[in-house]
Write a protein that holds these residues in place. Structure first.
Motif, PDB file in Angstrom:
ATOM      1  N   GLU A 283       0.814  -1.219   0.000  1.00  0.00           N
ATOM      2  CA  GLU A 283       0.000   0.000   0.000  1.00  0.00           C
ATOM      3  C   GLU A 283       0.851   1.275   0.000  1.00  0.00           C
ATOM      4  OE1 GLU A 283      -3.236   0.256  -0.573  1.00  0.00           O
ATOM      5  OE2 GLU A 283      -3.240  -1.910  -0.813  1.00  0.00           O
ATOM      6  N   GLU A 284       2.154   1.121  -0.116  1.00  0.00           N
ATOM      7  CA  GLU A 284       3.058   2.279  -0.168  1.00  0.00           C
ATOM      8  C   GLU A 284       2.887   2.998  -1.503  1.00  0.00           C
ATOM      9  OE1 GLU A 284       7.740   2.362  -0.852  1.00  0.00           O
ATOM     10  OE2 GLU A 284       7.187   1.622   1.133  1.00  0.00           O
ATOM     11  N   GLU A 285       2.711   4.301  -1.468  1.00  0.00           N
ATOM     12  CA  GLU A 285       2.534   5.055  -2.713  1.00  0.00           C
ATOM     13  C   GLU A 285       3.879   5.203  -3.416  1.00  0.00           C
ATOM     14  OE1 GLU A 285       0.759   9.301  -3.576  1.00  0.00           O
ATOM     15  OE2 GLU A 285      -0.769   7.890  -2.875  1.00  0.00           O
ATOM     16  N   ILE A 286       3.911   4.893  -4.717  1.00  0.00           N
ATOM     17  CA  ILE A 286       5.147   4.975  -5.504  1.00  0.00           C
ATOM     18  C   ILE A 286       4.874   5.696  -6.822  1.00  0.00           C
ATOM     19  CG2 ILE A 286       6.147   2.873  -4.509  1.00  0.00           C
ATOM     20  CD1 ILE A 286       5.328   1.402  -7.101  1.00  0.00           C
ATOM     21  N   ASN A 287       5.925   6.212  -7.422  1.00  0.00           N
ATOM     22  CA  ASN A 287       5.859   6.782  -8.767  1.00  0.00           C
ATOM     23  C   ASN A 287       6.380   5.745  -9.740  1.00  0.00           C
ATOM     24  OD1 ASN A 287       4.959   9.464  -8.194  1.00  0.00           O
ATOM     25  ND2 ASN A 287       6.989   9.910  -7.403  1.00  0.00           N
ATOM     26  N   VAL A 288       5.686   5.577 -10.840  1.00  0.00           N
ATOM     27  CA  VAL A 288       6.153   4.654 -11.869  1.00  0.00           C
ATOM     28  C   VAL A 288       6.385   5.430 -13.155  1.00  0.00           C
ATOM     29  CG1 VAL A 288       5.083   2.603 -10.881  1.00  0.00           C
ATOM     30  CG2 VAL A 288       3.794   3.982 -12.479  1.00  0.00           C
ATOM     31  N   HIS A 289       7.248   4.886 -13.991  1.00  0.00           N
ATOM     32  CA  HIS A 289       7.635   5.554 -15.232  1.00  0.00           C
ATOM     33  C   HIS A 289       7.353   4.644 -16.419  1.00  0.00           C
ATOM     34  CE1 HIS A 289       9.540   8.563 -12.715  1.00  0.00           C
ATOM     35  NE2 HIS A 289      10.070   7.565 -12.022  1.00  0.00           N
ATOM     36  N   GLU A 290       7.153   5.254 -17.547  1.00  0.00           N
ATOM     37  CA  GLU A 290       6.894   4.536 -18.795  1.00  0.00           C
ATOM     38  C   GLU A 290       7.954   3.453 -19.010  1.00  0.00           C
ATOM     39  OE1 GLU A 290       4.515   3.786 -22.006  1.00  0.00           O
ATOM     40  OE2 GLU A 290       4.149   5.480 -20.670  1.00  0.00           O
ATOM     41  N   ARG A 291       7.487   2.255 -19.389  1.00  0.00           N
ATOM     42  CA  ARG A 291       8.326   1.101 -19.734  1.00  0.00           C
ATOM     43  C   ARG A 291       9.104   0.493 -18.562  1.00  0.00           C
ATOM     44  NH1 ARG A 291       8.937   4.525 -24.147  1.00  0.00           N
ATOM     45  NH2 ARG A 291      10.995   5.200 -23.558  1.00  0.00           N
ATOM     46  N   GLU A 292       8.718   0.787 -17.327  1.00  0.00           N
ATOM     47  CA  GLU A 292       9.367   0.119 -16.197  1.00  0.00           C
ATOM     48  C   GLU A 292       8.974  -1.358 -16.199  1.00  0.00           C
ATOM     49  OE1 GLU A 292      10.670   2.219 -12.351  1.00  0.00           O
ATOM     50  OE2 GLU A 292       8.583   2.798 -12.686  1.00  0.00           O
ATOM     51  N   THR A 293       9.833  -2.171 -15.597  1.00  0.00           N
ATOM     52  CA  THR A 293       9.608  -3.610 -15.563  1.00  0.00           C
ATOM     53  C   THR A 293       9.391  -4.076 -14.130  1.00  0.00           C
ATOM     54  OG1 THR A 293      11.017  -3.909 -17.503  1.00  0.00           O
ATOM     55  CG2 THR A 293      10.617  -5.856 -16.140  1.00  0.00           C
ATOM     56  N   PHE A 294       8.344  -4.884 -13.944  1.00  0.00           N
ATOM     57  CA  PHE A 294       8.013  -5.460 -12.650  1.00  0.00           C
ATOM     58  C   PHE A 294       7.772  -6.950 -12.820  1.00  0.00           C
ATOM     59  CE2 PHE A 294       6.630  -1.063 -12.498  1.00  0.00           C
ATOM     60  CZ  PHE A 294       7.030  -0.635 -11.239  1.00  0.00           C
ATOM     61  N   VAL A 295       7.969  -7.691 -11.741  1.00  0.00           N
ATOM     62  CA  VAL A 295       7.581  -9.097 -11.705  1.00  0.00           C
ATOM     63  C   VAL A 295       6.780  -9.329 -10.431  1.00  0.00           C
ATOM     64  CG1 VAL A 295       9.494  -9.975 -13.102  1.00  0.00           C
ATOM     65  CG2 VAL A 295       9.747  -9.842 -10.623  1.00  0.00           C
ATOM     66  N   SER A 296       5.892 -10.313 -10.482  1.00  0.00           N
ATOM     67  CA  SER A 296       5.149 -10.689  -9.280  1.00  0.00           C
ATOM     68  C   SER A 296       5.808 -11.917  -8.678  1.00  0.00           C
ATOM     69  CB  SER A 296       3.683 -10.988  -9.634  1.00  0.00           C
ATOM     70  OG  SER A 296       3.594 -12.114 -10.470  1.00  0.00           O
ATOM     71  N   VAL A 297       5.761 -11.987  -7.357  1.00  0.00           N
ATOM     72  CA  VAL A 297       6.340 -13.128  -6.644  1.00  0.00           C
ATOM     73  C   VAL A 297       5.260 -13.712  -5.748  1.00  0.00           C
ATOM     74  CG1 VAL A 297       8.128 -13.864  -5.019  1.00  0.00           C
ATOM     75  CG2 VAL A 297       8.632 -12.048  -6.683  1.00  0.00           C
ATOM     76  N   SER A 298       5.056 -15.004  -5.852  1.00  0.00           N
ATOM     77  CA  SER A 298       4.043 -15.690  -5.044  1.00  0.00           C
ATOM     78  C   SER A 298       4.543 -15.837  -3.610  1.00  0.00           C
ATOM     79  CB  SER A 298       3.752 -17.069  -5.630  1.00  0.00           C
ATOM     80  OG  SER A 298       2.887 -17.780  -4.772  1.00  0.00           O
ATOM     81  N   THR A 299       3.633 -15.647  -2.675  1.00  0.00           N
ATOM     82  CA  THR A 299       3.974 -15.823  -1.273  1.00  0.00           C
ATOM     83  C   THR A 299       3.556 -17.211  -0.789  1.00  0.00           C
ATOM     84  OG1 THR A 299       1.865 -14.859  -0.597  1.00  0.00           O
ATOM     85  CG2 THR A 299       3.766 -13.378  -0.731  1.00  0.00           C
ATOM     86  N   GLY A 300       2.986 -18.014  -1.691  1.00  0.00           N
ATOM     87  CA  GLY A 300       2.526 -19.344  -1.332  1.00  0.00           C
ATOM     88  C   GLY A 300       3.652 -20.365  -1.340  1.00  0.00           C
ATOM     89  N   PRO A 301       3.337 -21.605  -0.987  1.00  0.00           N
ATOM     90  CA  PRO A 301       4.356 -22.654  -0.980  1.00  0.00           C
ATOM     91  C   PRO A 301       4.862 -22.941  -2.384  1.00  0.00           C
ATOM     92  CG  PRO A 301       2.179 -23.581  -0.602  1.00  0.00           C
ATOM     93  CD  PRO A 301       2.028 -22.077  -0.623  1.00  0.00           C
ATOM     94  N   THR A 302       6.128 -23.318  -2.469  1.00  0.00           N
ATOM     95  CA  THR A 302       6.738 -23.664  -3.751  1.00  0.00           C
ATOM     96  C   THR A 302       6.511 -25.150  -4.009  1.00  0.00           C
ATOM     97  OG1 THR A 302       8.419 -21.999  -3.394  1.00  0.00           O
ATOM     98  CG2 THR A 302       8.884 -23.658  -5.078  1.00  0.00           C
ATOM     99  N   PRO A 303       5.889 -25.488  -5.133  1.00  0.00           N
ATOM    100  CA  PRO A 303       5.640 -26.913  -5.409  1.00  0.00           C
ATOM    101  C   PRO A 303       6.956 -27.641  -5.696  1.00  0.00           C
ATOM    102  CG  PRO A 303       4.900 -25.563  -7.246  1.00  0.00           C
ATOM    103  CD  PRO A 303       5.357 -24.629  -6.155  1.00  0.00           C
ATOM    104  N   THR A 304       7.003 -28.905  -5.311  1.00  0.00           N
ATOM    105  CA  THR A 304       8.187 -29.710  -5.596  1.00  0.00           C
ATOM    106  C   THR A 304       7.841 -30.754  -6.640  1.00  0.00           C
ATOM    107  OG1 THR A 304       7.653 -31.215  -3.789  1.00  0.00           O
ATOM    108  CG2 THR A 304       9.157 -29.409  -3.287  1.00  0.00           C
ATOM    109  N   ALA A 305       8.829 -31.140  -7.402  1.00  0.00           N
ATOM    110  CA  ALA A 305       8.586 -32.100  -8.482  1.00  0.00           C
ATOM    111  C   ALA A 305       8.728 -33.522  -8.006  1.00  0.00           C
ATOM    112  CB  ALA A 305       9.558 -31.849  -9.620  1.00  0.00           C
TER     113      ALA A 305
END
Length: 90
Positions: free
Chosen positions: A68-90
């Motif tokens: 909820e922290e307010e941030i400034n973003v700029h054109e063509r910035e790159t973001f990724v999402s990261v899951s906070t859930g458990p990591t599945p194992t093979a």
């Protein structure tokens, strides 16, 4: 009945100024002044189970626990999402 979303409120605050960023490789239009959770929501990602990371060159800036922290973003910035859930194992 009028439904007001977080994105509507953010756009109202910024006067409708948006930029296009990339989240997980997909383009997303977001307000210039926004929150990481709003960016996730606009990308169709659940902020309850993910957090956002800003990628700048080789540097990563995590917004874990600060969605909820307010941030400034700029054109063509790159973001990724990261899951906070458990990591599945093979």
């Amino acid at each position: 009945m009028v439904v007001t979303t977080t994105a509507d409120i953010q756009q109202e605050k910024t006067g409708g100024k948006t930029v296009t960023v990339t989240v997980d490789g997909e383009p997303v239009d977001v307000p210039k002044r926004t929150t990481p959770n709003t960016i996730l929501a606009l990308a169709g990602i659940d902020a309850g189970t993910h957090y956002l990371v800003r990628i700048t060159g080789r540097h990563q800036h995590s917004f874990a626990g600060r969605g909820e922290e307010e941030i400034n973003v700029h054109e063509r910035e790159t973001f990724v999402s990261v899951s906070t859930g458990p990591t599945p194992t093979a």
